[in-house]
Design a protein around this motif. Structure first.
Motif, PDB file in Angstrom:
ATOM      1  N   SER A   1      43.630  45.811  42.528  1.00  0.00           N
ATOM      2  CA  SER A   1      44.437  44.860  43.310  1.00  0.00           C
ATOM      3  C   SER A   1      45.863  44.968  42.803  1.00  0.00           C
ATOM      4  O   SER A   1      46.329  44.157  41.996  1.00  0.00           O
ATOM      5  N   ILE A   2      46.573  45.964  43.295  1.00  0.00           N
ATOM      6  CA  ILE A   2      47.837  46.359  42.673  1.00  0.00           C
ATOM      7  C   ILE A   2      48.952  45.344  42.923  1.00  0.00           C
ATOM      8  O   ILE A   2      49.944  45.308  42.197  1.00  0.00           O
ATOM      9  N   THR A   3      48.809  44.494  43.911  1.00  0.00           N
ATOM     10  CA  THR A   3      49.800  43.452  44.169  1.00  0.00           C
ATOM     11  C   THR A   3      49.127  42.273  44.851  1.00  0.00           C
ATOM     12  O   THR A   3      48.146  42.438  45.593  1.00  0.00           O
TER      13      THR A   3
ATOM     14  N   ALA B   1      52.614  42.899  38.029  1.00  0.00           N
ATOM     15  CA  ALA B   1      53.014  43.264  36.678  1.00  0.00           C
ATOM     16  C   ALA B   1      53.044  44.779  36.488  1.00  0.00           C
ATOM     17  O   ALA B   1      53.509  45.260  35.447  1.00  0.00           O
ATOM     18  N   TRP B   2      52.568  45.540  37.469  1.00  0.00           N
ATOM     19  CA  TRP B   2      52.500  46.995  37.361  1.00  0.00           C
ATOM     20  C   TRP B   2      53.726  47.666  37.973  1.00  0.00           C
ATOM     21  O   TRP B   2      54.272  47.189  38.967  1.00  0.00           O
TER      22      TRP B   2
ATOM     23  N   LYS C   1      47.505  42.523  35.422  1.00  0.00           N
ATOM     24  CA  LYS C   1      47.031  43.336  34.292  1.00  0.00           C
ATOM     25  C   LYS C   1      45.859  42.659  33.594  1.00  0.00           C
ATOM     26  O   LYS C   1      45.856  42.421  32.381  1.00  0.00           O
ATOM     27  N   GLN C   2      44.850  42.361  34.389  1.00  0.00           N
ATOM     28  CA  GLN C   2      43.609  41.791  33.891  1.00  0.00           C
ATOM     29  C   GLN C   2      42.434  42.537  34.512  1.00  0.00           C
ATOM     30  O   GLN C   2      42.574  43.192  35.544  1.00  0.00           O
ATOM     31  N   VAL C   3      41.264  42.399  33.866  1.00  0.00           N
ATOM     32  CA  VAL C   3      40.026  42.975  34.375  1.00  0.00           C
ATOM     33  C   VAL C   3      39.085  41.842  34.767  1.00  0.00           C
ATOM     34  O   VAL C   3      38.955  40.852  34.037  1.00  0.00           O
ATOM     35  N   SER C   4      38.429  41.996  35.910  1.00  0.00           N
ATOM     36  CA  SER C   4      37.488  41.007  36.408  1.00  0.00           C
ATOM     37  C   SER C   4      36.272  41.727  36.993  1.00  0.00           C
ATOM     38  O   SER C   4      36.388  42.887  37.398  1.00  0.00           O
TER      39      SER C   4
ATOM     40  N   ARG D   1      38.703  36.556  33.758  1.00  0.00           N
ATOM     41  CA  ARG D   1      39.787  37.521  33.654  1.00  0.00           C
ATOM     42  C   ARG D   1      39.962  37.895  32.182  1.00  0.00           C
ATOM     43  O   ARG D   1      39.997  37.017  31.314  1.00  0.00           O
ATOM     44  N   PHE D   2      40.067  39.200  31.923  1.00  0.00           N
ATOM     45  CA  PHE D   2      40.293  39.691  30.567  1.00  0.00           C
ATOM     46  C   PHE D   2      41.565  40.538  30.574  1.00  0.00           C
ATOM     47  O   PHE D   2      41.701  41.427  31.414  1.00  0.00           O
TER      48      PHE D   2
END
Length: 339
Positions: free
Chosen positions: A59-61, A80-81, A280-283, A291-292
């Motif tokens: 989900s880049i944005t 954030a990317w 910038k999280q992983v789900s 969210r990590f």
């Protein structure tokens, strides 16, 4: 004789050129250009174990040029990317064994440098690249720029967007494409006509999504879910050889009346695929509350390896197939087979 690594397991000649991916007890073969997938399973593969997610949904944005009422994203939030940072993350995940990146958002086509990022990933990695878009920015020039470098473009169809002209444009281009459609109580009566219209417009891949979220008016009740299962089964039979009708895994046991390619597999979120968010999280999936933090491929893989139990947990919002009763009122029901 010690067990062979996946790259040394003998395969039929038709599968030999495909990229190999170790599943738990099986070997997946994948062609990134066509999307063809084959799973080989037997004594030769029993020792194999996954070493990375198969797919990263990026989900880049959160930004989007639409304002859908069911969307809970902060569309004003900046990603954030940068394109370069996203490339490095995905290049390193490719080297770790990930097969596919599926871009979403928000609307990925509003992300600065997106087309160039897709081209670079195609030319410099082994990843299969796909994207899900609302289609409003898919003019002929954009499709031409993306088409040589994507495995598939998926169009999310909304009621206030002229999807017919977009689908005709995609069909003319020759790019592989499909449609995502959210099934709600209001949309259910028009499902069969909608699907048949899509097929006439050249669509050969249709995915029916369930709603995940707090608005109970958008969830199907048991009778409506049973009707969806009946219509989907009839359409699936009628469209055989012309188009593929798929059901989102979040429907779970509510769609017991519909034949399944791999039977009653558990939800693969957090195991076979993970989501990387614009923050910038992983789900585990797009609808999950967990969210990590993760800025690098090493971060993503560390979360995937060390947080397996958390990633397998149900989402808080109603609609998750991992939750008893899907988080809705009443107990879960296995629907009867209907013809």
């Amino acid at each position: 004789m010690p067990p062979r690594p996946e790259d040394e397991i003998p395969l039929p000649s038709a599968l030999a050129p495909m990229r190999r991916f170790a599943l738990d007890g099986a070997l997946l073969c994948f062609d990134r250009r066509t999307g063809l997938t084959a799973v080989c399973e037997g004594p030769e593969t029993a020792h194999l174990r996954m070493r990375a997610p198969r797919v990263v949904q990026f989900s880049i944005t959160n930004a989007c040029n639409l304002s859908c009422t069911f969307c809970s994203r902060d569309v004003a939030a900046r990603s954030a990317w940068t394109a370069d940072e996203a490339f490095v993350l995905l290049r390193d995940l490719d080297r770790a064994g990930v097969l596919e990146v599926a871009f979403g958002g928000g609307e990925p086509l509003v992300f600065k440098g997106f087309a160039a990022l897709v081209r670079r990933l195609d030319l410099e990695t082994r990843l299969s690249v796909s994207l899900t878009t609302n289609g409003t920015r898919l003019d002929d020039a954009t499709i031409a720029a993306l088409a040589p470098h994507v495995g598939q473009i998926r169009l999310s169809v909304y009621d206030d967007v002229d999807h017919q002209s977009i689908l005709l444009r995609l069909a003319r281009s020759g790019v592989r494409f499909g449609v995502n459609w959210l099934v709600t109580p209001a949309r259910l009566p028009g499902l069969a006509a909608f699907v048949l219209d899509l097929v006439e417009l050249g669509c050969r891949d249709i995915l029916l999504l369930s709603y995940n979220g707090p608005d109970h008016a958008l969830h199907l009740d048991p009778a409506e879910a049973s009707e969806l299962a009946r219509v989907a089964r009839v359409l699936g039979r009628g469209l055989a050889g012309r188009a593929t009708l798929k059901l989102d895994v979040c429907w779970g046991e509510r769609m017991a009346a519909v034949p399944r390619l791999f039977g009653g597999r558990p939800c693969p979120a957090g195991r076979e695929f993970v989501v990387v968010t614009s923050e910038k999280q992983v789900s585990p999936c797009s609808f999950h509350h967990l969210r990590f933090p993760a800025e690098t491929a090493e971060d993503v893989l560390r979360v995937w390896e060390t947080q397996a139990a958390a990633l397998a947990a149900p989402a808080h919002d109603p609609g998750c197939a991992r939750t008893p009763g899907y988080g809705l009122d009443g107990a879960p029901r296995r629907l009867p087979m209907t013809g």
